[in-house]
Design a protein around this motif. Sequence first.
Motif, PDB file in Angstrom:
ATOM      1  N   LEU A 134       0.773  -1.173   0.189  1.00  0.00           N
ATOM      2  CA  LEU A 134      -0.528  -0.376  -0.028  1.00  0.00           C
ATOM      3  C   LEU A 134       0.712   1.693   0.600  1.00  0.00           C
ATOM      4  N   PRO A 135       1.986   1.195   0.992  1.00  0.00           N
ATOM      5  CA  PRO A 135       2.320   2.321   0.945  1.00  0.00           C
ATOM      6  C   PRO A 135       3.338   2.893  -0.812  1.00  0.00           C
ATOM      7  N   GLN A 285       2.799  -3.819 -10.111  1.00  0.00           N
ATOM      8  CA  GLN A 285       2.113  -3.610 -11.227  1.00  0.00           C
ATOM      9  C   GLN A 285       1.415  -3.787 -12.276  1.00  0.00           C
ATOM     10  N   ALA A 286       0.356  -4.934 -11.252  1.00  0.00           N
ATOM     11  CA  ALA A 286      -1.055  -5.514 -11.121  1.00  0.00           C
ATOM     12  C   ALA A 286      -2.063  -4.621 -11.000  1.00  0.00           C
ATOM     13  N   ASP A 287      -1.844  -3.631  -9.877  1.00  0.00           N
ATOM     14  CA  ASP A 287      -2.793  -3.038  -9.156  1.00  0.00           C
ATOM     15  C   ASP A 287      -3.661  -2.095 -10.029  1.00  0.00           C
ATOM     16  N   PHE A 292      -6.765  -3.312  -6.788  1.00  0.00           N
ATOM     17  CA  PHE A 292      -6.326  -4.031  -5.264  1.00  0.00           C
ATOM     18  C   PHE A 292      -6.505  -2.909  -4.297  1.00  0.00           C
ATOM     19  N   SER A 293      -5.710  -1.769  -5.077  1.00  0.00           N
ATOM     20  CA  SER A 293      -5.659  -0.526  -3.769  1.00  0.00           C
ATOM     21  C   SER A 293      -7.415  -0.063  -3.924  1.00  0.00           C
ATOM     22  N   SER A 294      -7.982   0.288  -4.410  1.00  0.00           N
ATOM     23  CA  SER A 294      -8.863   0.776  -4.501  1.00  0.00           C
ATOM     24  C   SER A 294      -9.915   0.231  -3.988  1.00  0.00           C
ATOM     25  N   GLN A 295      -9.828  -0.989  -3.038  1.00  0.00           N
ATOM     26  CA  GLN A 295     -11.003  -1.573  -2.421  1.00  0.00           C
ATOM     27  C   GLN A 295     -10.488  -2.032  -1.104  1.00  0.00           C
ATOM     28  N   SER A 300     -17.404  -4.294   1.865  1.00  0.00           N
ATOM     29  CA  SER A 300     -18.292  -5.500   0.397  1.00  0.00           C
ATOM     30  C   SER A 300     -17.115  -5.511   0.057  1.00  0.00           C
ATOM     31  N   GLU A 301     -16.256  -5.183  -0.073  1.00  0.00           N
ATOM     32  CA  GLU A 301     -14.677  -5.291  -1.598  1.00  0.00           C
ATOM     33  C   GLU A 301     -14.113  -6.511  -1.077  1.00  0.00           C
ATOM     34  N   TYR A 302     -12.992  -5.090   0.227  1.00  0.00           N
ATOM     35  CA  TYR A 302     -12.672  -5.258   0.382  1.00  0.00           C
ATOM     36  C   TYR A 302     -12.298  -7.094   1.280  1.00  0.00           C
TER      37      TYR A 302
END
Length: 473
Positions: A134-135, A285-287, A292-295, A300-302
């Motif tokens: 996340l950082p 690279q995949a985010d 992932f970080s938007s959840q 309910s998504e996390y």
Amino acid sequence: MGASVNGELLLTQDFSSVGSRDRRFEKTVYDNVHGNINLEPLFMKFIDTAEFQRLRDLKQLGLAHMVYPGAVHSRFEHSLGVYWLAGEAVHKLQAHQGLELGIDRFDVKTVKLAGLLHDIGHGPYSHLFEREFLPRVLSGSHWSHEEMSVKLVDYMIDENHIDIDPDIVKRAKEMILASSDKPLPKGTGEKRFLYDIVANGRNGIDVDKFDYIARDSRACGLGCNFQYQRLMDTMRVMDNEICYRAKEYLTIHKLFSTRADLYRTVYTHAKVKAIELMFVDALVQADSYCGFSSQIHVPSEYWKLDDTILKAIETATDKEELKESRELIRRIRRRDLYQFCNEYIVPRDNLDHFKNITPQDIVCSQKASGITLKEEDVAVCNVKIDLSRGRCNPLESIKFFKDYESDEKFQISEDKISHLLPTSYQDMIVRVYSKKPELVEVISEAFTNFQRKTYGTETQVHETPEKKKRKTL
């Protein structure tokens, strides 16, 4: 409550109001650390939800199982273990000081619920997601798994229509946050000691540590001679704070030193960190494609995020956007890891002003050669290992008592403890990795130059082995 014998009133504990329960509706599971764990109906309502069962797919030690094959235990069994120990702790206080402290059934349920749900907010691969990934993608983010745990508790109750006293939920959430930087809310003063059981922000002695130290040591095949049972059997509440017999100060020190040993030998093992660095690069690279970080702010998504994201990226062969991430994961599978170049421990005199070392620091220390390093060729890991209180002696924040006839609590000063105990309480280790095997020698030389430039001498224990320097693709 009392009974009359020969005209005298004898005070007795009314356990019917606090300790009795109907075992007809309980379930029992066998845990390989604590033995039989009894699960009461209220807590089964939380355990039997998709959100809690998700913890089965979150490994307790993230990617450490790729170095320690036995470290495949999950947050699920750890949470059951903390639930059990939290109950044991509050029951012991209740048995010895129940009348004095006014511990009731409400308190017992609250502490056990906090123990059960304290880690519900962890992300994929546990601390790696929160502290490393996340950082990198959310600069300046102060997101924490404790705060997400609190949000998920509310979400679970609403989503699964769990009937529970709102006051129990409110206090359990406060206990989950007790070790965070947030101050405890007003109104916790009456039984403040209850907030020290699961996540102790006052001195770091809590049942969360009791469980993961025993569980992680067992899973990794390491010995553990720290006896948390001694502390639980002898602890005592004085002035609203859990205190310990002075003769147990070495047992308490063993708690913190065992934790530090686990950090050094398992959690921050050089190969474990190499794998983590690679997987974090893959996640970054995949985010942009997977989001992932938007959840992380939407329960309910996390709750749908777990360790299966690695396999999802690896097998998404039709997604060109994930090509670089897939290749990094395949390198991990093939054991084609970022190559460890060397490390040094920051000199004690430099700890106060230490700033994390970056790939740029290493690249800028390169002397003229035929190869020009780039920042993306280098990975740096700044590892902090301490006894839970930074550079301070952890014993300084703990209150002790002489014996059970004494009403005085006190601290044990540093000059009165064993001279065999350390006088420094924190290590900062700087490790450097090469992302390409053929660059190990060049990066190692730049790393050595950085040490000379920064400290006036080489602080690493030895030179990078020649065999490692000669390694090529």
